[in-house]
Design a protein around this motif. Structure first.
Motif, PDB file in Angstrom:
ATOM      1  N   ALA A  84       0.813  -1.216   0.000  1.00 62.92           N
ATOM      2  CA  ALA A  84       0.000   0.000   0.000  1.00 62.92           C
ATOM      3  C   ALA A  84       0.851   1.273   0.000  1.00 62.92           C
ATOM      4  N   VAL A  85       2.131   1.156   0.309  1.00 62.38           N
ATOM      5  CA  VAL A  85       3.010   2.332   0.347  1.00 62.38           C
ATOM      6  C   VAL A  85       3.376   2.740  -1.077  1.00 62.38           C
ATOM      7  N   ARG A 126       0.856  13.846  -6.625  1.00 61.81           N
ATOM      8  CA  ARG A 126       0.225  12.967  -7.612  1.00 61.81           C
ATOM      9  C   ARG A 126       0.412  11.501  -7.258  1.00 61.81           C
ATOM     10  N   VAL A 127       1.644  11.136  -6.899  1.00 63.96           N
ATOM     11  CA  VAL A 127       1.912   9.732  -6.570  1.00 63.96           C
ATOM     12  C   VAL A 127       1.166   9.330  -5.299  1.00 63.96           C
ATOM     13  N   ALA A 128       1.147  10.216  -4.304  1.00 59.93           N
ATOM     14  CA  ALA A 128       0.443   9.905  -3.056  1.00 59.93           C
ATOM     15  C   ALA A 128      -1.053   9.732  -3.286  1.00 59.93           C
ATOM     16  N   ALA A 129      -1.583  10.428  -4.290  1.00 55.07           N
ATOM     17  CA  ALA A 129      -3.015  10.342  -4.594  1.00 55.07           C
ATOM     18  C   ALA A 129      -3.368   9.103  -5.417  1.00 55.07           C
ATOM     19  N   GLY A 130      -2.352   8.302  -5.752  1.00 52.13           N
ATOM     20  CA  GLY A 130      -2.620   7.072  -6.488  1.00 52.13           C
ATOM     21  C   GLY A 130      -2.211   7.110  -7.948  1.00 52.13           C
ATOM     22  N   GLY A 131      -1.673   8.246  -8.404  1.00 50.06           N
ATOM     23  CA  GLY A 131      -1.255   8.350  -9.789  1.00 50.06           C
ATOM     24  C   GLY A 131       0.196   7.947  -9.975  1.00 50.06           C
ATOM     25  N   CYS A 132       0.643   8.070 -11.203  1.00 51.81           N
ATOM     26  CA  CYS A 132       2.052   7.825 -11.526  1.00 51.81           C
ATOM     27  C   CYS A 132       2.667   9.136 -11.991  1.00 51.81           C
ATOM     28  N   TYR A 133       3.990   9.221 -11.899  1.00 52.36           N
ATOM     29  CA  TYR A 133       4.631  10.476 -12.298  1.00 52.36           C
ATOM     30  C   TYR A 133       5.962  10.214 -12.974  1.00 52.36           C
TER      31      TYR A 133
END
Length: 220
Positions: A84-85, A126-133
């Motif tokens: 989940a991290v 963005r990454v914390a919100a579930g996206g990729c960067y």
């Protein structure tokens, strides 16, 4: 956990980098974002895993080049033990080969350490919100590497372990030092070095180091 003063969702971050000056700079950037985040720090991959076992964490910012367990191995361990991290890789390497390896290891984002502060904060959010960067320019390089007709560099043939050994050789470490840090015998490290030389079409250590510098695998 060292608290930072913050105002978006209260993210719990873990910063993993063996350079104090880099960690201090990143902390200032994250603090200036004015969000309500908390930040823990780790100097090695092993320490990072200990912190993750002891503290709830939303996102880990991981350096690729570290003594002992390297960043790629740490990313794999995090995704196996703490799926989940979210993981954002911070690297001094802008080459697509490193980004490809990071994403294959399970990373959710990849940025270089020379990005503007606002871009780094945006990547974290963005990454914390579930996206990729990934940056636009690097994304284009990655796509070309995956699907394009161009020839891949010789070092794309190296395994992650061989790439790690190459970086350490280029940094001036002796085979015994590399073996100690990676918990490998000198014979095994020597075998890695031999295979690296074969794959890169070089015949000695000097040519190996030159290749690493010329291809930005290590800093001269």
């Amino acid at each position: 956990m060292t608290a930072l003063t913050v105002t978006d969702p209260a993210l719990r971050l873990l910063l993993v980098d063996d350079h104090t000056i880099v960690r201090e700079g990143l902390k200032r950037v994250l603090d200036s974002a004015g969000s309500g985040w908390t930040l823990a720090e780790a100097v090695t991959g092993f320490q990072a895993l200990e912190i993750l076992r002891a503290h709830e964490t939303d996102l880990a910012l991981v350096d690729l080049s570290m003594p002992g367990m390297n960043g790629l191995e740490l990313v794999r361990r995090i995704k196996t033990e703490f799926p989940a991290v979210r993981v954002l890789v911070l690297s001094m390497h802008s080459e697509e080969q490193y980004a490809l390896r990071a994403f294959k290891a399970g990373a959710d984002g990849y940025v270089t350490k020379d990005v503007a502060a606002i871009e780094l904060v945006g990547a974290v959010r963005r990454v914390a919100a579930g996206g990729c960067y990934v940056t636009e320019s690097l994304a284009e390089q990655v796509v070309r590497q995956l699907y394009g007709p161009g020839d891949a560099p010789l070092h794309s043939r190296l395994t992650d372990r061989e790439l790690d050994v190459l970086q350490r050789i280029a940094a001036g470490q002796r085979l015994t030092e590399i073996g100690d840090e990676l918990h490998l015998s000198v014979k095994t490290v020597s075998s890695h070095k031999t295979r690296i030389q074969e794959k890169l079409h070089v015949s000695n250590s000097a040519e190996l180091v030159r290749y690493a510098f010329e291809n930005r695998i290590a800093d001269p």
